[in-house]
Write a protein that holds these residues in place. Structure first.
Motif, short mmCIF file in Angstrom:
data_model
loop_
_atom_site.label_atom_id
_atom_site.label_comp_id
_atom_site.label_asym_id
_atom_site.label_seq_id
_atom_site.Cartn_x
_atom_site.Cartn_y
_atom_site.Cartn_z
N GLY A 1 0.79 -1.22 0.00
CA GLY A 1 0.00 0.00 0.00
C GLY A 1 0.83 1.27 0.00
N GLY A 2 2.11 1.13 0.23
CA GLY A 2 3.00 2.28 0.28
C GLY A 2 3.47 2.72 -1.10
N SER A 3 4.37 3.70 -1.09
CA SER A 3 4.87 4.28 -2.33
C SER A 3 6.39 4.37 -2.31
CB SER A 3 4.30 5.69 -2.53
OG SER A 3 2.90 5.67 -2.64
N LEU A 4 6.96 4.33 -3.50
CA LEU A 4 8.38 4.59 -3.71
C LEU A 4 8.53 5.34 -5.02
CD1 LEU A 4 10.21 1.23 -2.85
CD2 LEU A 4 10.40 3.37 -1.58
N PHE B 1 1.50 2.98 -11.22
CA PHE B 1 2.84 3.46 -11.52
C PHE B 1 2.77 4.57 -12.57
CE2 PHE B 1 5.40 -0.69 -10.55
CZ PHE B 1 4.79 -0.77 -9.31
N THR B 2 3.70 5.51 -12.47
CA THR B 2 3.80 6.58 -13.45
C THR B 2 5.26 6.78 -13.83
OG1 THR B 2 1.89 7.72 -12.51
CG2 THR B 2 3.31 8.99 -13.98
N ILE B 3 5.53 6.72 -15.13
CA ILE B 3 6.88 6.98 -15.61
C ILE B 3 6.94 8.43 -16.12
CG2 ILE B 3 6.41 6.12 -17.95
CD1 ILE B 3 9.32 5.04 -17.97
N LEU C 1 10.23 6.61 -11.88
CA LEU C 1 9.11 5.69 -11.81
C LEU C 1 8.46 5.89 -10.45
CD1 LEU C 1 7.55 3.46 -13.33
CD2 LEU C 1 8.87 1.81 -11.99
N GLN C 2 7.31 6.56 -10.45
CA GLN C 2 6.55 6.72 -9.22
C GLN C 2 5.67 5.50 -9.05
OE1 GLN C 2 6.55 9.29 -6.87
NE2 GLN C 2 5.22 7.89 -5.72
N MET C 3 5.84 4.82 -7.92
CA MET C 3 5.10 3.58 -7.68
C MET C 3 4.22 3.77 -6.45
SD MET C 3 8.10 0.78 -8.41
CE MET C 3 9.02 1.19 -6.94
N ASN C 4 2.93 3.70 -6.67
CA ASN C 4 1.96 3.84 -5.58
C ASN C 4 1.20 2.54 -5.39
OD1 ASN C 4 2.65 6.60 -5.40
ND2 ASN C 4 1.10 7.16 -6.91
#
Length: 122
Positions: free
Chosen positions: A15-18, A68-70, A81-84
């Motif tokens: 559930g977290g983000s990196l 995810f957003t690149i 790469l935003q990973m939610n």
């Protein structure tokens, strides 16, 4: 020649983000299509997301769409790469890749980083 260095991996709860970063050295970063791949233990390497060298077209693997957003910052020679909403199945080594004037859906990349580990705990 392009050298790629990934950063931003780590351990996160489900559930977290990196946010992963890939810094490129070498000329003409804005002529390279960039992508993120990942390889989980015991599995084949797979493409996660790609962004066209012109920046207007992106590609996502179905399992990461909406999470995810690149993106790329050509002024900083960096792709992100935003990973939610991370899931345990996102656990893998994530690699940055580059291909000069590549199509966004290509799987044939010329340059690779060494990878950064992402571990998602349940």
């Amino acid at each position: 020649q392009v050298q790629l260095v990934e950063s931003g991996g780590g351990l996160v709860q489900a559930g977290g983000s990196l946010r992963l970063s890939c810094a490129a050295s070498g000329p003409s970063f804005n002529t390279y299509t960039m992508a993120w791949f990942r390889q989980a233990p015991g599995k084949e390497r797979e493409i996660v997301a790609g962004i066209h060298w012109r920046g207007g077209d992106t590609y996502y693997q179905d399992s990461v769409k909406g999470r995810f957003t690149i993106s790329r910052d050509n002024a900083k020679n960096t792709v992100y790469l935003q990973m939610n909403s991370l899931k345990p199945e996102d656990t893998a080594v994530y690699y940055c890749a580059a291909r000069k004037f590549g199509a966004v859906r290509t799987l044939d990349y010329e340059y690779w980083g060494q990878g950064t580990h992402v571990t998602v705990s349940s």
